[in-house]
Write an enzyme that holds these catalytic residues in place. Structure first.
Site, mmCIF file in Angstrom:
data_model
loop_
_atom_site.group_PDB
_atom_site.id
_atom_site.type_symbol
_atom_site.label_atom_id
_atom_site.label_comp_id
_atom_site.label_asym_id
_atom_site.label_seq_id
_atom_site.Cartn_x
_atom_site.Cartn_y
_atom_site.Cartn_z
ATOM 1 N N ASP A 69 -1.652 -82.390 -5.892
ATOM 2 C CA ASP A 69 -2.822 -81.936 -5.135
ATOM 3 C C ASP A 69 -3.449 -80.692 -5.740
ATOM 4 O O ASP A 69 -2.846 -79.993 -6.573
ATOM 5 C CB ASP A 69 -2.455 -81.674 -3.671
ATOM 6 C CG ASP A 69 -1.408 -80.578 -3.508
ATOM 7 O OD1 ASP A 69 -0.459 -80.535 -4.325
ATOM 8 O OD2 ASP A 69 -1.535 -79.761 -2.584
ATOM 9 N N GLU A 127 1.332 -79.506 -1.956
ATOM 10 C CA GLU A 127 1.958 -78.231 -2.301
ATOM 11 C C GLU A 127 1.076 -77.055 -1.916
ATOM 12 O O GLU A 127 1.575 -75.960 -1.626
ATOM 13 C CB GLU A 127 2.256 -78.184 -3.809
ATOM 14 C CG GLU A 127 3.080 -76.991 -4.257
ATOM 15 C CD GLU A 127 2.254 -75.761 -4.615
ATOM 16 O OE1 GLU A 127 2.844 -74.670 -4.760
ATOM 17 O OE2 GLU A 127 1.015 -75.877 -4.751
#
Length: 361
Positions: A69, A127
């Protein structure tokens, strides 16, 4: 996504798949499809987490971990190449690192690299947001056996050098209570904002530790990050909140960090809002030391928090290593230097292909 492409081309492919936290399904699909092409790798999908493994019977195992991400885009997609740098959201943090994971998977999968260690590739989601959504956190809680290894390398941006361990981080809130009154008759009240002055004075006078852990120097920090107070323009406030962030060296546990804050702010009400432990670098382990040597020979303390702490909590030494300037992470002008990307790939492949001292198959 064709893994035979260069690391630079793979980085561009990954960057051009928008994957803001919570929207990783498409990039996870692409990564899963790419690593499933190789029969030498066993592959498992858990939500938007992709895990690939070799089962070569090697004496030791290394995890290569990276998150899929990014933070929200800032007008920096699609990627673009200019003057030896690839620009775009996630180029540094950390799709160039994910590209290196995929290049290693391609080399192992095709037999071009015969690794001296068994490998686990971990590609995970969320994350960049709260820990409850973090894919690595979920795997560690639900399937810790999939993460077991002798060393983990987290491909967070480090400017191409090894960074060991990480600081712990703790946010806490301090409160003061006053008494409301009309500001025209302020002597009838007690100003809670004024009562917070000693908190700010203690922060101003605070001298942070510099601590050596396994030969690396970690510099701590304690700072106010929010202050809240006030009712209206003509009211003496009866409450003030000061939020502080403490970055502590990995020689302290979370309990010790909290005890330190309570000592610093003795006399004030303190509430811990959130906390994550630090991670020792693990340089007392032979494989970690060998990795440092193979990856350039230089190692510094990680001044920040990364997911190496999750591996450390499982008893697995973990290092940070990847191309990309961490100071460019999350910025609109985020970029990665291609020469650095190529160097990191060469060093990583060299480490994984050389038998660790004393290892036997």
């Amino acid at each position: 996504m064709e893994l035979s492409r260069s690391a630079a081309q793979l980085t561009a492919d990954l960057v051009d798949i928008e994957s803001v936290s919570g929207n990783e399904a498409r990039i996870a699909d692409a990564v899963e499809a790419a690593v499933r092409r190789h029969g030498r790798l066993s592959v498992r999908r858990l939500g938007n987490v992709v895990i690939a493994r070799t089962e070569l019977g090697r004496a030791q195992r290394v995890v290569l971990a990276g998150h899929l991400d990014t933070v929200p885009i800032a007008g920096n997609l699609p990627s673009r190449l200019a003057e030896g740098r690839l620009h775009g959201c996630g180029t540094s943090d950390m799709k160039s690192g994910v590209a290196l994971q995929l290049r290693v998977a391609e080399l192992v999968g095709t037999g071009a690299l015969e690794p001296a260690l068994d490998l686990t590739w971990l590609f995970y989601d969320c994350e960049e947001v709260e820990a409850a959504r973090n894919g690595l956190n979920r795997v560690a809680a639900e399937h810790p056996e999939l993460l077991q290894a002798d060393l983990a390398i987290l491909l967070e941006p480090t400017n191409g050098t090894v960074e060991g361990g990480c600081q712990g981080t703790m946010r806490a809130q301090l409160s003061t209570a006053g008494r409301r009154a009309h500001s025209a008759r302020s002597w009838l009240g007690v100003n809670a904002i004024h009562l917070a002055a000693p908190i700010l004075a203690r922060l101003t006078d605070y001298r942070a530790r510099e601590v050596e852990v396994e030969g690396l120097t970690y510099r701590e920090g304690l700072n106010a990050v929010f202050i809240e107070g006030g009712v209206a323009g003509n009211v003496i406030p009866d409450r003030c909140l000061v939020t502080v962030n403490y970055r502590f060296a990995p020689d302290r546990s979370e309990a010790e960090a909290e005890a330190h804050l309570r000592e610093v702010f003795e006399g004030f009400e303190l509430t811990v809002l959130d906390s994550s432990p630090g991670a020792r670098p693990g340089l007392d382990r032979p494989l970690a030391r060998q990795a440092v040597t193979a990856l350039g020979g230089e190692v510094a303390a990680k001044l920040g928090w990364t997911d190496v702490a999750r591996f450390s909590a499982l008893g697995i030494p973990a290092l940070n290593f990847s191309p990309g300037d961490p100071n460019l992470a999350h910025r609109a002008d985020e970029s990665v230097e291609l020469a650095q990307l190529e160097r990191c790939e060469r060093l990583l492949v060299g480490f994984l292909g050389n038998p660790p001292a004393g290892a036997t198959n």
